[in-house]
Write an enzyme that holds these catalytic residues in place. Structure first.
Site, mmCIF file in Angstrom:
data_model
loop_
_atom_site.group_PDB
_atom_site.id
_atom_site.type_symbol
_atom_site.label_atom_id
_atom_site.label_comp_id
_atom_site.label_asym_id
_atom_site.label_seq_id
_atom_site.Cartn_x
_atom_site.Cartn_y
_atom_site.Cartn_z
ATOM 1 N N ALA A 41 -0.096 -5.094 -6.148
ATOM 2 C CA ALA A 41 0.982 -4.213 -6.584
ATOM 3 C C ALA A 41 2.216 -5.012 -6.986
ATOM 4 C CB ALA A 41 1.339 -3.235 -5.464
ATOM 5 N N PRO A 42 3.026 -4.502 -7.914
ATOM 6 C CA PRO A 42 4.247 -5.197 -8.329
ATOM 7 C C PRO A 42 5.187 -5.423 -7.153
ATOM 8 C CG PRO A 42 3.739 -3.385 -9.822
ATOM 9 C CD PRO A 42 2.819 -3.245 -8.648
ATOM 10 N N GLY A 43 5.997 -6.454 -7.250
ATOM 11 C CA GLY A 43 6.935 -6.772 -6.176
ATOM 12 C C GLY A 43 6.487 -7.994 -5.397
ATOM 13 N N GLY A 46 3.393 -8.702 0.430
ATOM 14 C CA GLY A 46 3.737 -8.337 1.797
ATOM 15 C C GLY A 46 3.295 -9.393 2.792
ATOM 16 N N THR A 47 4.081 -9.571 3.832
ATOM 17 C CA THR A 47 3.704 -10.525 4.877
ATOM 18 C C THR A 47 2.727 -9.912 5.868
ATOM 19 O OG1 THR A 47 5.624 -9.891 6.221
ATOM 20 C CG2 THR A 47 5.905 -11.748 4.700
ATOM 21 N N LYS A 62 -2.928 0.364 0.524
ATOM 22 C CA LYS A 62 -2.524 -0.708 1.426
ATOM 23 C C LYS A 62 -3.553 -0.923 2.512
ATOM 24 C CE LYS A 62 2.532 -0.271 1.222
ATOM 25 N NZ LYS A 62 3.749 -0.054 2.051
ATOM 26 N N ASP A 101 5.264 9.493 2.467
ATOM 27 C CA ASP A 101 4.145 9.945 3.290
ATOM 28 C C ASP A 101 3.001 8.945 3.162
ATOM 29 O OD1 ASP A 101 2.542 11.426 4.919
ATOM 30 O OD2 ASP A 101 2.134 13.015 3.458
#
Length: 326
Positions: A41-43, A46-47, A62, A101
Site C-alpha cells: 500500500a502507498p505510504g 509499517g513496522t 493488513k 472500522d
C-alpha cells in the site's frame, strides 16, 4: 454517497455479514476482472503490519508481522495476538467518527497470481503466523480490511498550503475524538493517520492504541535546564505520556504546519487537559469533541438547526488559521 463503496454502506446500516461479502467481492473484482495485482500500500512501510492493496481498490488489506521491523519505537512487542485484539476492540467500540472500522476475515484464500511477486515473498517470509502457500494460493489465517485513505504524511508532502493547514487542524480534532472514547494512540506519527477527500482525518493503525485511563500523564516542564538525573516517572511501569512531546511526535517537517497545529490545539500539550479528560472518563462523563470538515456550502441545514454553534465553529477555525499564519 454514490462514490462510497457498497461494503461500507452495508456496514453503516448494521448489516455486517453483507458488508464482509460485499467488500471481498469488490476486492476480487479488481483482481479478476480488472486484472490488477496486489502490492504494498502507498505510504511508509509499517513496522508492525504489512498493508497491501491494488491500484484502484477502495480497500487496504493488513496482516501482522511475526516481529516488528528495526524501526519499531517501543521496548516490548506484546505479540501478534495482542495487536489483533486491539483491531478487534476498535471494531466493537464507539469510534467517534475518527477511527476506521476493521473487517476481519478468517481462513481467506487468495490466489498467489493476484500478488506482486515481491509482496508474496515478503508475506511468506515475515508473516508466517498468518500466511501459508498451498496449491498455488495464499491461505490467510486472518486478514484485516479497511477503507483506503491517503496517508497523512503523504498528503502533506504535496497538498496545497490551505488544505494542508486544514488537515493539521482536523488531526487535532481526530486526537480529541479518540481520546473522548478512551482511546489513546501513543504514536502520534502522521503515518498512522489517513485523509479523506473531505480532509477529515482518521486513525487507522492500532498497534500503539491504549486505554487513556490506563496511561500515566507526566511532564518534564517542572525540571530545570541542565538537570542530568533521570526523572522519577522514568521508572514507573506501564505507558507514560508527556503531552509536551506531541508536536515532535507528529514528525511533520513543515514548521508552518506545526505552528498551525500548535495554535489550534495548544491545550493538547498540557497535562491539565489529559488529566481532566481521564477524570471525566473515570466518572462516566463522555466528552465528545466533534468536528465536521465539510465545505461551508454544504452546511446550510446544520447552520439552520444550530446557527450559533456553526458560526462560532467556522469563525474559530478561520481565526486559528489567521493567527498561525501571522
Amino acid at each position: 454517497m454514490p462514490r462510497r463503496p457498497l461494503g461500507l454502506h452495508y456496514s453503516t446500516i448494521g448489516y455486517y455479514h453483507y458488508s464482509k461479502v460485499a467488500v471481498m467481492n469488490e476486492v476480487r473484482r479488481r483482481l479478476v476482472h480488472d486484472r490488477e495485482l496486489l502490492g504494498v500500500a502507498p505510504g511508509s512501510p509499517g513496522t508492525v503490519t504489512i498493508a497491501f492493496t491494488s491500484p484502484h481498490s477502495d480497500y487496504v488489506l493488513k496482516v501482522i508481522r511475526d516481529r516488528p521491523t528495526s524501526g519499531y519505537k517501543w521496548d516490548n512487542f506484546d505479540g501478534v495476538d495482542a495487536v489483533l485484539a486491539k483491531y478487534k476492540r476498535v471494531h466493537e467500540i464507539n469510534r467517534t467518527g475518527s477511527m476506521l472500522d476493521n473487517i476481519v476475515y478468517y481462513n481467506l484464500k487468495l490466489e498467489r497470481s493476484w500478488f506482486e511477486a515481491a509482496l508474496a515473498d515478503e508475506l511468506l517470509d515475515s508473516v508466517s503466523n498468518c500466511v501459508q502457500l498451498r496449491e498455488g494460493a495464499l491461505i490467510f489465517k486472518y486478514v484485516i480490511a479497511q477503507r483506503k485513505l491517503t496517508p497523512l504524511n503523504v498528503f502533506l508532502e504535496s497538498a496545497p498550503a490551505d488544505k494542508a493547514e486544514r488537515a493539521m487542524i482536523n488531526l487535532g480534532f481526530c486526537i480529541r475524538n479518540n481520546a473522548a472514547a478512551n482511546v489513546f494512540n501513543k504514536d502520534f506519527d502522521t503515518r498512522n493517520y489517513g485523509v479523506s477527500r473531505y480532509l477529515k482525518i482518521y486513525l487507522y493503525d492500532y498497534d500503539a492504541v491504549e486505554a487513556l485511563t490506563d496511561v500515566k500523564v507526566r511532564t518534564n516542564r517542572d525540571r530545570c535546564d541542565g538537570e542530568e538525573d533521570v526523572p522519577a516517572w522514568f521508572f514507573e511501569p506501564g505507558v507514560t505520556f508527556l503531552p509536551e512531546e506531541i508536536e515532535a511526535g507528529l514528525r511533520v517537517r513543515g514548521r508552518g504546519l506545526r505552528r498551525v497545529f500548535r495554535a489550534a490545539h495548544a491545550d493538547l500539550m498540557s497535562v491539565e487537559y489529559w488529566e481532566g479528560l481521564q477524570q471525566a472518563l473515570r466518572a462516566g462523563r463522555y466528552r465528545a469533541y466533534t468536528h465536521f470538515p465539510i465545505p461551508a456550502i454544504s452546511r446550510i441545514l446544520a447552520r439552520r438547526r444550530s446557527p450559533r454553534n456553526e458560526a462560532s465553529s467556522e469563525y474559530r477555525d478561520t481565526a486559528v488559521l489567521r493567527k498561525a499564519r501571522a
